[in-house]
Motif scaffolding. Structure first.
Motif, PDB file in Angstrom:
ATOM      1  N   THR A 170      42.428 -46.034  56.231  1.00 17.52           N
ATOM      2  CA  THR A 170      42.264 -45.728  54.810  1.00 17.52           C
ATOM      3  C   THR A 170      43.601 -45.812  54.087  1.00 17.52           C
ATOM      4  O   THR A 170      43.709 -46.423  53.012  1.00 17.52           O
ATOM      5  CB  THR A 170      41.666 -44.319  54.630  1.00 17.52           C
ATOM      6  OG1 THR A 170      40.412 -44.255  55.293  1.00 17.52           O
ATOM      7  CG2 THR A 170      41.476 -43.985  53.158  1.00 17.52           C
ATOM      8  N   VAL A 171      44.638 -45.226  54.676  1.00 15.06           N
ATOM      9  CA  VAL A 171      45.972 -45.260  54.079  1.00 15.06           C
ATOM     10  C   VAL A 171      46.521 -46.687  54.068  1.00 15.06           C
ATOM     11  O   VAL A 171      47.138 -47.123  53.092  1.00 15.06           O
ATOM     12  CB  VAL A 171      46.928 -44.315  54.839  1.00 15.06           C
ATOM     13  CG1 VAL A 171      48.359 -44.493  54.364  1.00 15.06           C
ATOM     14  CG2 VAL A 171      46.487 -42.870  54.664  1.00 15.06           C
ATOM     15  N   ALA A 172      46.277 -47.428  55.142  1.00 14.44           N
ATOM     16  CA  ALA A 172      46.846 -48.778  55.270  1.00 14.44           C
ATOM     17  C   ALA A 172      46.189 -49.798  54.354  1.00 14.44           C
ATOM     18  O   ALA A 172      46.800 -50.812  54.021  1.00 14.44           O
ATOM     19  CB  ALA A 172      46.735 -49.243  56.723  1.00 14.44           C
ATOM     20  N   THR A 173      44.935 -49.534  53.949  1.00  9.74           N
ATOM     21  CA  THR A 173      44.196 -50.529  53.154  1.00  9.74           C
ATOM     22  C   THR A 173      43.851 -50.062  51.744  1.00  9.74           C
ATOM     23  O   THR A 173      43.406 -50.869  50.927  1.00  9.74           O
ATOM     24  CB  THR A 173      42.865 -50.886  53.849  1.00  9.74           C
ATOM     25  OG1 THR A 173      42.046 -49.713  53.944  1.00  9.74           O
ATOM     26  CG2 THR A 173      43.119 -51.446  55.246  1.00  9.74           C
ATOM     27  N   ASP A 174      44.031 -48.777  51.476  1.00  8.49           N
ATOM     28  CA  ASP A 174      43.595 -48.186  50.199  1.00  8.49           C
ATOM     29  C   ASP A 174      42.093 -48.317  49.995  1.00  8.49           C
ATOM     30  O   ASP A 174      41.609 -48.325  48.852  1.00  8.49           O
ATOM     31  CB  ASP A 174      44.323 -48.823  49.007  1.00  8.49           C
ATOM     32  CG  ASP A 174      45.802 -48.450  48.965  1.00  8.49           C
ATOM     33  OD1 ASP A 174      46.116 -47.286  49.282  1.00  8.49           O
ATOM     34  OD2 ASP A 174      46.628 -49.313  48.625  1.00  8.49           O
ATOM     35  N   ILE A 175      41.345 -48.406  51.091  1.00 10.61           N
ATOM     36  CA  ILE A 175      39.884 -48.513  51.046  1.00 10.61           C
ATOM     37  C   ILE A 175      39.271 -47.294  51.738  1.00 10.61           C
ATOM     38  O   ILE A 175      39.622 -46.976  52.873  1.00 10.61           O
ATOM     39  CB  ILE A 175      39.379 -49.794  51.740  1.00 10.61           C
ATOM     40  CG1 ILE A 175      39.969 -51.034  51.076  1.00 10.61           C
ATOM     41  CG2 ILE A 175      37.850 -49.850  51.742  1.00 10.61           C
ATOM     42  CD1 ILE A 175      39.483 -51.295  49.675  1.00 10.61           C
ATOM     43  N   GLU A 176      38.347 -46.623  51.045  1.00  7.92           N
ATOM     44  CA  GLU A 176      37.625 -45.508  51.655  1.00  7.92           C
ATOM     45  C   GLU A 176      36.434 -46.054  52.441  1.00  7.92           C
ATOM     46  O   GLU A 176      35.704 -46.916  51.947  1.00  7.92           O
ATOM     47  CB  GLU A 176      37.120 -44.549  50.575  1.00  7.92           C
ATOM     48  CG  GLU A 176      38.216 -43.776  49.871  1.00  7.92           C
ATOM     49  CD  GLU A 176      38.844 -42.717  50.758  1.00  7.92           C
ATOM     50  OE1 GLU A 176      38.195 -42.304  51.741  1.00  7.92           O
ATOM     51  OE2 GLU A 176      39.981 -42.309  50.461  1.00  7.92           O
ATOM     52  N   PRO A 177      36.214 -45.587  53.656  1.00 11.02           N
ATOM     53  CA  PRO A 177      35.102 -46.096  54.456  1.00 11.02           C
ATOM     54  C   PRO A 177      33.767 -45.482  54.044  1.00 11.02           C
ATOM     55  O   PRO A 177      33.723 -44.458  53.353  1.00 11.02           O
ATOM     56  CB  PRO A 177      35.460 -45.650  55.872  1.00 11.02           C
ATOM     57  CG  PRO A 177      36.181 -44.355  55.648  1.00 11.02           C
ATOM     58  CD  PRO A 177      36.982 -44.550  54.382  1.00 11.02           C
ATOM     59  N   ILE A 178      32.696 -46.090  54.490  1.00 12.70           N
ATOM     60  CA  ILE A 178      31.377 -45.471  54.456  1.00 12.70           C
ATOM     61  C   ILE A 178      31.241 -44.695  55.755  1.00 12.70           C
ATOM     62  O   ILE A 178      31.331 -45.271  56.841  1.00 12.70           O
ATOM     63  CB  ILE A 178      30.260 -46.533  54.358  1.00 12.70           C
ATOM     64  CG1 ILE A 178      30.381 -47.315  53.062  1.00 12.70           C
ATOM     65  CG2 ILE A 178      28.880 -45.874  54.471  1.00 12.70           C
ATOM     66  CD1 ILE A 178      29.448 -48.528  52.989  1.00 12.70           C
TER      67      ILE A 178
END
Length: 262
Positions: A170-178
Motif C-alpha cells: 500500500t505504501v509502495a504503490t499508493d493503492i489501497e487493496p480490496i
C-alpha cells in the motif's frame, strides 16, 4: 437466545488458543454435530488449505472435514473468478491461497503483468516478491489482500499478520487493496453460499469484535460474542453496535438451549 439453523464460527480465541482447546468449544461443536445443525469454521487464514485446517481441528478432537471450512483464500478466489473468470493472478502467499486460485480456474503468473495481485500471509516474504508485486500493481493489476489482520497470534507472541505485510505494498504503490476476509462481506458471502441457509437463520460466533462480530454486523447476520479471547464483555457492549449476544463460553449456549427445551 434464538436457536439457529446454522452456525458460523471463528477459530483462534473461539475454538482454541494456540494448542489449547477453548473452554466449552468442543462440547458445543459436539452438540451441533449430534443435533445435526450445520456449522462452518470461518477463518482469515489463507496460508492453509481447508484439508489442513480440518486436520488440525480433528487432531484437537473436533468433528470436522474440509466441507466445514471456509477460508479467506477460498473467498478471494471466488471474488476474482466471479469478476473475471480465468484471470491472470500474481500471488504472494502459501499453499492455501495458491490452491484456491487454481481450483477456481484462475492462472497464477509470476511477473510484472497480471490482471490481479493477491497477497496472503507468506512466511518467506522478501524484497523481490514485494518489488514484483508493486510493479504489477503500478502496471494496472487490481490489488487484493486476503485479510486485514495486522497481527498473528503464536506461541512466541503476536507476530506480523497479513495486514502488516499488505501495508508495505500500500505504501509502495499508493493503492489501497480490496480486503476479502473478516470483517468484510466477501468471506461471509462465501460462507452463506456454502452453508446454504438464509442469513436470518445464521449466527456468527467469535471472540474479537473488530473482525468476527463486525463481519456478522456488516453482513446482516446475528452475532454471538464469546468472552474467551481478545474482546471483553464491557468493551463489546460499549460499541455503537453491540453483538446480539455475549456469553462466558460456549457451554453457556448449550445450557440455554437445553433449558429452553424443558
Amino acid at each position: 437466545m434464538k436457536k439457529y439453523k446454522g452456525y458460523l464460527l471463528d477459530l483462534d480465541g473461539t475454538m482454541y488458543a494456540g494448542t489449547q482447546v477453548t473452554e466449552g468449544a468442543k462440547e458445543f461443536i459436539d452438540y451441533l454435530y449430534e443435533e445435526r445443525l450445520p456449522y462452518l469454521f470461518v477463518t482469515n487464514n489463507a496460508s492453509k488449505t481447508p484439508d489442513e485446517v480440518a486436520e488440525k481441528l480433528t487432531g484437537m478432537g473436533f468433528p470436522c472435514t474440509a466441507d466445514n471450512v471456509v477460508t479467506s483464500a477460498m473467498a478471494t478466489a471466488m471474488f476474482i473468478a466471479e469478476e473475471q473468470p480465468g484471470a491472470d493472478v500474481h500471488c504472494i502467499g502459501g499453499k492455501g491461497i495458491r490452491q484456491a486460485l487454481t481450483d477456481a480456474g484462475l492462472n497464477i503468473v509470476d511477473g510484472e503483468q497480471a490482471d490481479y495481485v493477491v497477497i496472503g500471509l507468506d512466511a518467506d516474504i522478501n524484497y523481490d516478491k514485494y518489488a514484483t508485486a508493486a510493479l504489477a500493481i503500478r502496471n494496472g493489476a487490481k490489488f487484493i489482500s486476503t485479510n486485514p489482520d495486522r497481527t498473528l497470534p503464536s506461541e512466541r507472541g503476536l507476530l506480523p499478520g497479513n495486514g502488516a505485510l499488505t501495508s508495505v505494498l500500500t505504501v509502495a504503490t499508493d493503492i489501497e487493496p480490496i480486503f476479502i476476509g473478516k470483517p468484510e462481506v466477501h468471506i461471509m458471502n462465501k460462507a452463506v453460499e456454502m452453508i446454504g441457509l438464509p442469513k436470518e437463520d445464521l449466527v456468527m460466533i467469535g471472540d474479537l469484535y473488530m473482525t468476527d462480530i463486525m463481519s456478522g454486523i456488516n453482513s446482516g447476520i446475528d452475532t454471538l460474542h464469546v468472552q474467551t479471547g481478545v474482546s471483553t464483555y464491557d468493551a463489546v457492549m460499549a460499541e455503537e453496535v453491540p453483538p446480539s449476544y455475549s456469553v462466558r463460553n460456549l457451554n453457556d449456549v448449550i445450557d440455554i438451549y437445553k433449558e429452553e427445551v424443558k
